[in-house]
Design an enzyme around this catalytic site. Structure first.
Site, PDB file in Angstrom:
ATOM      1  N   HIS A 139     -20.040   4.151 -19.241  1.00  0.00           N
ATOM      2  CA  HIS A 139     -19.126   5.308 -19.371  1.00  0.00           C
ATOM      3  C   HIS A 139     -19.518   6.420 -18.377  1.00  0.00           C
ATOM      4  O   HIS A 139     -19.758   7.563 -18.783  1.00  0.00           O
ATOM      5  CB  HIS A 139     -19.124   5.848 -20.819  1.00  0.00           C
ATOM      6  CG  HIS A 139     -17.850   6.579 -21.150  1.00  0.00           C
ATOM      7  ND1 HIS A 139     -17.142   6.378 -22.302  1.00  0.00           N
ATOM      8  CD2 HIS A 139     -17.150   7.508 -20.434  1.00  0.00           C
ATOM      9  CE1 HIS A 139     -16.067   7.158 -22.301  1.00  0.00           C
ATOM     10  NE2 HIS A 139     -16.046   7.839 -21.171  1.00  0.00           N
ATOM     11  N   ARG A 187     -10.280   3.958 -22.223  1.00  0.00           N
ATOM     12  CA  ARG A 187     -10.968   3.921 -23.507  1.00  0.00           C
ATOM     13  C   ARG A 187     -11.141   2.468 -23.939  1.00  0.00           C
ATOM     14  O   ARG A 187     -10.260   1.631 -23.694  1.00  0.00           O
ATOM     15  CB  ARG A 187     -10.152   4.665 -24.588  1.00  0.00           C
ATOM     16  CG  ARG A 187     -10.296   6.182 -24.525  1.00  0.00           C
ATOM     17  CD  ARG A 187     -11.701   6.635 -24.914  1.00  0.00           C
ATOM     18  NE  ARG A 187     -11.919   8.082 -24.850  1.00  0.00           N
ATOM     19  CZ  ARG A 187     -12.428   8.735 -23.804  1.00  0.00           C
ATOM     20  NH1 ARG A 187     -12.746   8.088 -22.704  1.00  0.00           N
ATOM     21  NH2 ARG A 187     -12.625  10.030 -23.857  1.00  0.00           N
TER      22      ARG A 187
END
Ligand code: NDP
Length: 311
Positions: free
Chosen positions: A275, A223
């Site tokens: 991502h 993250r």
């Protein structure tokens, strides 16, 4: 039993779940739009708060990904409904591929060769053996443990770190604050596969980066919030010369999409991916979602999210 699905490409998920749970009525949030459709189970990824708030008879929520930060931070989340998340579900092998790419990119000097290419420099560096390239994997969950063991099988010495003590074949496992500091001093590439929680936010910061060996590198598919971006840029140093940190491969960011004016975009020793390290494969994941919903509905054993721990 009614299952309401909310995710991009919800129709594919709806069909996959309907096939696996023929006795359930599976609908997408788009189908339900405009008419209050109460569901027994939600299968969701980043649902709007209003969708969560509109539900009054929920028996469970399935998060259609491994990271539950967005769901737990949703202001509409009901407090007393069990939440389950995907565990591996086909993401772990994809993540292993991504991390392997990053590790080899630094260990075999591809970063330096591609930098040389911009100046037409032909220079071969001495090979560093995998056995002399220790790796650190922060987070030994369903995905992290798989990645750590895949790298160990490839021949790298691997150190892993988790909250609770662990034993994994081929991996030297550490835990707790002292365990983290010990690991950081040992590794040449650090891989962050932690969830976003109150205790992991900013874990890669000026202090922890300073503990890493000169010339170490970072791979973050976990993250974005794990990384203090200012400290990372300071450790990377200016673009024209390698700093204490040799380079970084980043897939997750505090703000996504990464804003165009973020200095990480233009740093020559930062590689950015959008991502994409381990998208959820629908087929494998639908098997798991169907099994989770069946177990929840039958009162079976299901590992639920601990909202206090945040993962
Ligand atoms: P899990 O929830 O299965 O595991 C989390 C791991 O982190 C556990 O080993 C846990 O320790 C450890 N951990 C949590 N808090 C701490 C802490 N304070 N100190 C030390 N260790 C801690 O997660 P997954 O392995 O399934 O996934 C990891 C992350 O990868 C996800 O949260 C998500 O953010 C990210 N991800 C990114 C994707 C991408 O495409 N970029 C795709 C999929 C996931 P313990 O074992 O002791 O509980």
């Amino acid at each position: 039993m009614r299952i309401l699905v909310h995710i991009d490409d919800a129709a594919t998920w709806r069909d996959a779940l309907a096939q696996r749970l023929p006795h359930a009525e599976v609908i997408t949030s788009e189908q339900a739009d405009g008419q209050p459709q109460q569901a027994d189970y939600l299968a969701v990824w980043k649902p709007p708060a209003e969708l969560l708030e509109s539900q009054t008879r929920l028996k469970g929520i399935v998060n259609l990904g491994a990271g539950v930060d967005a769901l737990l931070n949703n202001p509409g989340l009901p407090r007393d409904v069990p939440i389950v998340k995907l565990r591996d579900a086909g993401m772990a092998p994809l993540m292993s591929d991504y991390v392997r790419f990053g590790v080899v990119y630094f260990q075999r000097d591809f970063d330096r060769y591609f930098a040389q290419q911009t100046h037409a420099v032909w220079h071969e560096s001495p090979l560093v053996d995998k056995a002399d390239w220790p790796l650190g994997v922060l987070g030994l969950g369903a995905i992290g443990a798989h990645v750590a063991q895949a790298l160990a099988e490839d021949g790298f010495p691997v150190h892993g770190w988790s909250r609770s003590p662990k034993a994994l074949d081929g991996v030297t496992c550490h835990h707790g604050d002292a365990g983290l500091d010990e690991l950081l001093g040992t590794v040449r590439t650090l891989i962050t596969l932690l969830p976003d929680t109150a205790s992991t936010r900013g874990i890669v910061n000026a202090r922890t980066l300073a503990l890493m060996a000169d010339g170490a590198s970072l791979i973050n598919p976990g993250r974005g919030t794990l990384i203090d971006e200012g400290a990372l840029l300071a450790a990377l140093g200016p673009g024209d010369k390698e700093g204490r940190l040799r380079g970084a491969l980043l897939d997750a960011f505090s703000e996504e999409p990464l804003p165009r004016d973020n200095p990480l975009w233009s740093h020559p020793r930062v590689r950015i991916t959008p991502h994409m390290a381990a998208p959820t494969p629908v087929r494998d994941a639908a098997d798991q979602v169907a099994a989770l919903i069946t177990a929840l509905d039958n009162g079976g054993e299901v590992e639920t999210i601990d909202p206090g721990a945040g993962y």
